[in-house]
Design a protein around this motif. Structure first.
Motif, PDB file in Angstrom:
ATOM      1  N   SER A 183     -12.657  11.520   0.969  1.00 37.38           N
ATOM      2  CA  SER A 183     -12.966  10.719  -0.225  1.00 37.38           C
ATOM      3  C   SER A 183     -14.544  11.561  -0.583  1.00 37.38           C
ATOM      4  N   VAL A 232      -3.580   9.122   1.483  1.00 36.53           N
ATOM      5  CA  VAL A 232      -3.688   7.543   1.527  1.00 36.53           C
ATOM      6  C   VAL A 232      -4.834   7.128   0.556  1.00 36.53           C
ATOM      7  N   PHE A 392      -9.300  -5.993  -3.337  1.00 36.80           N
ATOM      8  CA  PHE A 392     -10.176  -5.064  -2.814  1.00 36.80           C
ATOM      9  C   PHE A 392     -11.821  -5.436  -2.469  1.00 36.80           C
ATOM     10  N   ASN A 418       2.836  -3.788   2.290  1.00 40.66           N
ATOM     11  CA  ASN A 418       2.277  -3.096   3.370  1.00 40.66           C
ATOM     12  C   ASN A 418       2.221  -3.858   4.459  1.00 40.66           C
TER      13      ASN A 418
HETATM   14  P1  NAD Z   1      -8.180   6.387  -4.467  1.00 42.51           P
HETATM   15  O1  NAD Z   1      -6.826   6.586  -4.911  1.00 42.51           O
HETATM   16  O2  NAD Z   1      -9.124   6.222  -5.725  1.00 42.51           O
HETATM   17  O3  NAD Z   1      -8.573   8.106  -3.884  1.00 42.51           O
HETATM   18  C1  NAD Z   1      -7.948   8.561  -2.631  1.00 42.51           C
HETATM   19  C2  NAD Z   1      -8.186  10.002  -2.529  1.00 42.51           C
HETATM   20  O4  NAD Z   1      -7.416  10.721  -3.802  1.00 42.51           O
HETATM   21  C3  NAD Z   1      -9.605  10.534  -2.610  1.00 42.51           C
HETATM   22  O5  NAD Z   1      -9.818  11.786  -1.819  1.00 42.51           O
HETATM   23  C4  NAD Z   1      -9.878  11.051  -4.106  1.00 42.51           C
HETATM   24  O6  NAD Z   1     -10.454  12.058  -4.444  1.00 42.51           O
HETATM   25  C5  NAD Z   1      -8.281  11.167  -4.754  1.00 42.51           C
HETATM   26  N1  NAD Z   1      -8.033  11.145  -5.959  1.00 42.51           N
HETATM   27  C6  NAD Z   1      -8.459   9.921  -6.634  1.00 42.51           C
HETATM   28  N2  NAD Z   1      -7.844   9.915  -7.962  1.00 42.51           N
HETATM   29  C7  NAD Z   1      -6.997  11.042  -8.054  1.00 42.51           C
HETATM   30  C8  NAD Z   1      -6.018  11.805  -8.858  1.00 42.51           C
HETATM   31  N3  NAD Z   1      -6.168  11.150 -10.175  1.00 42.51           N
HETATM   32  N4  NAD Z   1      -5.272  12.660  -8.697  1.00 42.51           N
HETATM   33  C9  NAD Z   1      -5.609  13.462  -7.505  1.00 42.51           C
HETATM   34  N5  NAD Z   1      -6.526  12.942  -6.350  1.00 42.51           N
HETATM   35  C10 NAD Z   1      -7.211  11.563  -6.716  1.00 42.51           C
HETATM   36  O7  NAD Z   1      -8.462   5.305  -3.451  1.00 42.51           O
HETATM   37  P2  NAD Z   1      -9.762   4.681  -2.643  1.00 42.51           P
HETATM   38  O8  NAD Z   1     -10.357   4.097  -3.811  1.00 42.51           O
HETATM   39  O9  NAD Z   1     -10.584   6.013  -2.088  1.00 42.51           O
HETATM   40  O10 NAD Z   1      -9.233   4.066  -1.619  1.00 42.51           O
HETATM   41  C11 NAD Z   1      -8.560   2.595  -1.905  1.00 42.51           C
HETATM   42  C12 NAD Z   1      -7.272   2.675  -1.963  1.00 42.51           C
HETATM   43  O11 NAD Z   1      -6.600   3.177  -0.674  1.00 42.51           O
HETATM   44  C13 NAD Z   1      -6.576   0.846  -1.844  1.00 42.51           C
HETATM   45  O12 NAD Z   1      -5.911   1.119  -2.757  1.00 42.51           O
HETATM   46  C14 NAD Z   1      -6.263   0.655  -0.382  1.00 42.51           C
HETATM   47  O13 NAD Z   1      -5.124  -0.066  -0.284  1.00 42.51           O
HETATM   48  C15 NAD Z   1      -5.517   2.111  -0.261  1.00 42.51           C
HETATM   49  N6  NAD Z   1      -5.328   2.349   1.155  1.00 42.51           N
HETATM   50  C16 NAD Z   1      -4.282   2.380   1.715  1.00 42.51           C
HETATM   51  C17 NAD Z   1      -4.005   2.512   2.965  1.00 42.51           C
HETATM   52  C18 NAD Z   1      -2.503   2.391   3.697  1.00 42.51           C
HETATM   53  O14 NAD Z   1      -2.416   2.757   4.598  1.00 42.51           O
HETATM   54  N7  NAD Z   1      -1.579   2.064   2.923  1.00 42.51           N
HETATM   55  C19 NAD Z   1      -4.918   3.009   3.871  1.00 42.51           C
HETATM   56  C20 NAD Z   1      -6.270   2.802   3.431  1.00 42.51           C
HETATM   57  C21 NAD Z   1      -6.497   2.515   2.103  1.00 42.51           C
END
Ligand code: NAD
Length: 492
Positions: A183, A232, A392, A418
Motif C-alpha cells: 500500500s 488483498v 472500517f 469473511n
Molecule cells: P484498497 O482496495 O484501497 O487498496 C489495496 C491495494 O490496491 C493497494 O495496494 C492499492 O494501491 C491498490 N489499489 C487501490 N485502488 C486500485 C485500483 N483502482 N486499481 C488497482 N489497484 C488499486 O484497500 P485498502 O484501503 O488499502 O485496505 C482496506 C480494505 O482491505 C478493506 O476493505 C478490508 O476489508 C480489506 N482487507 C481484506 C482482507 C481479507 O483478507 N479479506 C484483509 C485485509 C484487508
C-alpha cells in the motif's frame, strides 16, 4: 541502508535485482503519521520501466532458483525468520508511526507474519505431491509440483507488516520469484522488511519490492512476464483485479472487504462476550477485515448485553499508538476518518439509536490526529447502511433477534462472507451455526476468527474472488502446477 525508528525517513525505495532504486515516474505521495499529521516519508511511484526491470530480473533469477535443492531454498527463510524476530520491536515502532495502530497490535501482526515464514520453511514436506506404484499394469505414476515463474502481490494498508508475508515466503520457497507492491499509504515497514530480506541471503531478483498506486498495479497485471497475482484490499478493487488478471490469462486470488457478525446466545458468558465484542470491533481502530461490528443478540439477554458492551467500550483509551495506555489508535487518513464520521451520521439518519458517540474524542497533544472514539449503536436493523456496508472504524451496532435461527438468517443475508463469531455455551447452537453460516472463518467463543498460518485465510461471497486462499497449503497449490509422470520400464 538501515532505517532508524525515528522519522522523518528518507523517501522509500524500490528493491529491484538486489539493489535499492528510486522509483522513476513523476508521481508519488507523502507518507503521513496518522496520529500527528506529520509528513514522515515520501513514496514515489514506479514507472513501466521500473516494473519491466523487476519482472526481467525475476525471470532471470527464477531460472537458477527454481532448480536449486529445496533444502537450500529454505535457508534464507530461516535467516529471515530470525531477522524478523530480532527486529520485531523496531518494525512495530515504524508500523505504528505510519499506520496509527498500537504498538502491541503492531507486534501482534508481525508475529502472525513471522508464523507464515515458519510454515513456509516446511516446504520440503508441503510441496510433495503423490506417487502410486503399479497405477496400471507395469506403470508407476508420480505427481510433482513445479514452480511457474514471477508472481506479484498487491497488499492493503491495514496490515502492512503481516499481509505481504501471507504470500512472499510460500512463493519463493516453492521456487518462484516474487514482487511485492505494498500500500502506498504505509510503505515504510515494507522497506524495512526488505532491508532484512537483503541480509537474509536470497539471490538477487528473487524477492523484489516496487512502490506505486493504480497505474503500477495495472502494469503488473498486464505484464506478460507475471504468472499470477494475489490481492488483498477492498471489494470493488478486488473485483477489478480479479477480472483484469484473469482476462490476461493469469492466476489470481483476490481478497476483498467484509461485514462480519457476532451472534450472542442466551447461554453465553456475557461479560466475556462483551469484552471480546468490543475488542473485535475496535482493535486496530476497527480497520480489520475480521472486525465483527454487527452484534446479533438473543432477545432474552439483549438489554443486559448492551449495558456490558457500553461499559467495556467506555473503558477504552483512545490515543497515540506508541503510548502504552492506548487501546485504540488513529485511523489511517483524515479522509477515512471523515468517511467513518459520515457512516455514523447515516446510522443516526436511518434510525439506529446512538448509545455511545465517539465523535467528540480528544487526544491531548495530538490535535491533528485522525481519532475517533468507540461508537455504539443499538436498535440496528439489517437493512440499515451501517448493518450492510463495511465501516472500517471503531463503530459497532447491536440488534435483538428472537433466536439463533433468526441470527443466522441475518448473518447470511450479508453480501459478504469473511468471518463471524458465536458466543454460546450450547453445543447445539454451535453446531447449527457451524453448519449454516455462510462465512469463510467462524469463531466459537473467539471474538476474532483469525486462522493460524498453517490454515488458509479467506472469505466467501463478495469477500473473495478466486478459489485458492492465502496462507498454508492453498499457497502451495497457487504457486505451483502439478505434473504427472506415467512411467513404464520394461525388462530389456
Ligand atoms: P484498497 O482496495 O484501497 O487498496 C489495496 C491495494 O490496491 C493497494 O495496494 C492499492 O494501491 C491498490 N489499489 C487501490 N485502488 C486500485 C485500483 N483502482 N486499481 C488497482 N489497484 C488499486 O484497500 P485498502 O484501503 O488499502 O485496505 C482496506 C480494505 O482491505 C478493506 O476493505 C478490508 O476489508 C480489506 N482487507 C481484506 C482482507 C481479507 O483478507 N479479506 C484483509 C485485509 C484487508
Amino acid at each position: 541502508m538501515a532505517l532508524s525508528t525515528t522519522p522523518p525517513w528518507d523517501d522509500v525505495q524500490n528493491y529491484i535485482d538486489g539493489e535499492w532504486r528510486t522509483p522513476t515516474s513523476n508521481e508519488g505521495q507523502a507518507v503521513i503519521n496518522p496520529a500527528t499529521g506529520d509528513e514522515i516519508s515520501y513514496v514515489g511511484f514506479s514507472s513501466n520501466e521500473d516494473i519491466d526491470a523487476a519482472v526481467q530480473a525475476g525471470q532471470e533469477a527464477f531460472e537458477e532458483w527454481s532448480t536449486r535443492a529445496v533444502e537450500e531454498r529454505i535457508q534464507p527463510l530461516f535467516e529471515l525468520k530470525q531477522l524478523l524476530e530480532d527486529h520485531q520491536d523496531e518494525l512495530a515502532e515504524i508500523l505504528v508511526q505510519e499506520h496509527g495502530k498500537t504498538f502491541d497490535e503492531a507486534k501482534g501482526e508481525l508475529r502472525r507474519g513471522i508464523e507464515n515464514v515458519e510454515v513456509a520453511c516446511g516446504i520440503p514436506s508441503m510441496m510433495q505431491a503423490g506417487h502410486l506404484p503399479n497405477a496400471a499394469p507395469d506403470i508407476d505414476e508420480t505427481a510433482v509440483r513445479k514452480p511457474l515463474g514471477v508472481f506479484t502481490a498487491i497488499t492493503p494498508f491495514n496490515f502492512p507488516g503481516m499481509i505481504p508475508l501471507w504470500f512472499l515466503p510460500y512463493a519463493v520457497a516453492t521456487g518462484n520469484a516474487f514482487i511485492l507492491k505494498p500500500s502506498e499509504q504505509d510503505p515504510v515497514v515494507a522497506q524495512r522488511i526488505f532491508e532484512l530480506i537483503d541480509e537474509a541471503g536470497f539471490p538477487d531478483g528473487i524477492v523484489q519490492l516496487v512502490h506505486g498506486s493504480v497505474d503500477t498495479v495495472n502494469t503488473l497485471l498486464d505484464h506478460e512476464g507475471i504468472e499470477g497475482a494475489s490481492f488483498v484490499g477492498s471489494t470493488p478493487v478486488a473485483k477489478i483485479i480479479y477480472e483484469r488478471a484473469a482476462a490476461n490469462g493469469k492466476r489470481v486470488q483476490a481478497q476483498g472487504g467484509a461485514k462480519n457478525h457476532i451472534i450472542v446466545s442466551e447461554t453465553a458468558d456475557l461479560e466475556f462476550a462483551a469484552k471480546k465484542t468490543v475488542s473485535s470491533a475496535c482493535a486496530c481502530g476497527g480497520e480489520r477485515c475480521l472486525a465483527n461490528d454487527v452484534v446479533v443478540v438473543e432477545e432474552g439477554v439483549y438489554d443486559e448485553f448492551v449495558d456490558l458492551v457500553l461499559e467495556q467500550a467506555e473503558s477504552q483509551t483512545v490515543g497515540y499508538g506508541l503510548d502504552d495506555k492506548t487501546d485504540i489508535g488513529a485511523l489511517i487518513t483524515s479522509e477515512h476518518e471523515e468517511t467513518v464520521r459520515g457512516m455514523i451520521a447515516t446510522g443516526i439518519d436511518e434510525g439506529a439509536d446512538l448509545l455511545l458517540d465517539g465523535r467528540e474524542v480528544e487526544v491531548n497533544g495530538y490535535e491533528d490526529g485522525n481519532f475517533l472514539g468507540p461508537t455504539v449503536f443499538g436498535n440496528l436493523d439489517p437493512e440499515m447502511t451501517i448493518a450492510r456496508e463495511e465501516i472500517f472504524g471503531p463503530v459497532l451496532g447491536l440488534m435483538s433477534v428472537e433466536n439463533i435461527d433468526e441470527a443466522i438468517n441475518v448473518l447470511n443475508r450479508s453480501d459478504f462472507g469473511n468471518a463471524a463469531s458465536l458466543f454460546t455455551s450450547s453445543g447445539a447452537d454451535a453446531r447449527k451455526v457451524r453448519h449454516q453460516a455462510d462465512v469463510g472463518n467462524l469463531g466459537v467463543n473467539a471474538g476474532t476468527a483469525a486462522p493460524m498460518a498453517f490454515f488458509h485465510f479467506g472469505g466467501w461471497k463478495d469477500s473473495f474472488f478466486g478459489d485458492l486462499h492465502a496462507q498454508g497449503q492453498d499457497m502451495i497449490h497457487f504457486y505451483t502446477d502439478e505434473q504427472v509422470y506415467i512411467e513404464r520400464w520394461p525388462d530389456s
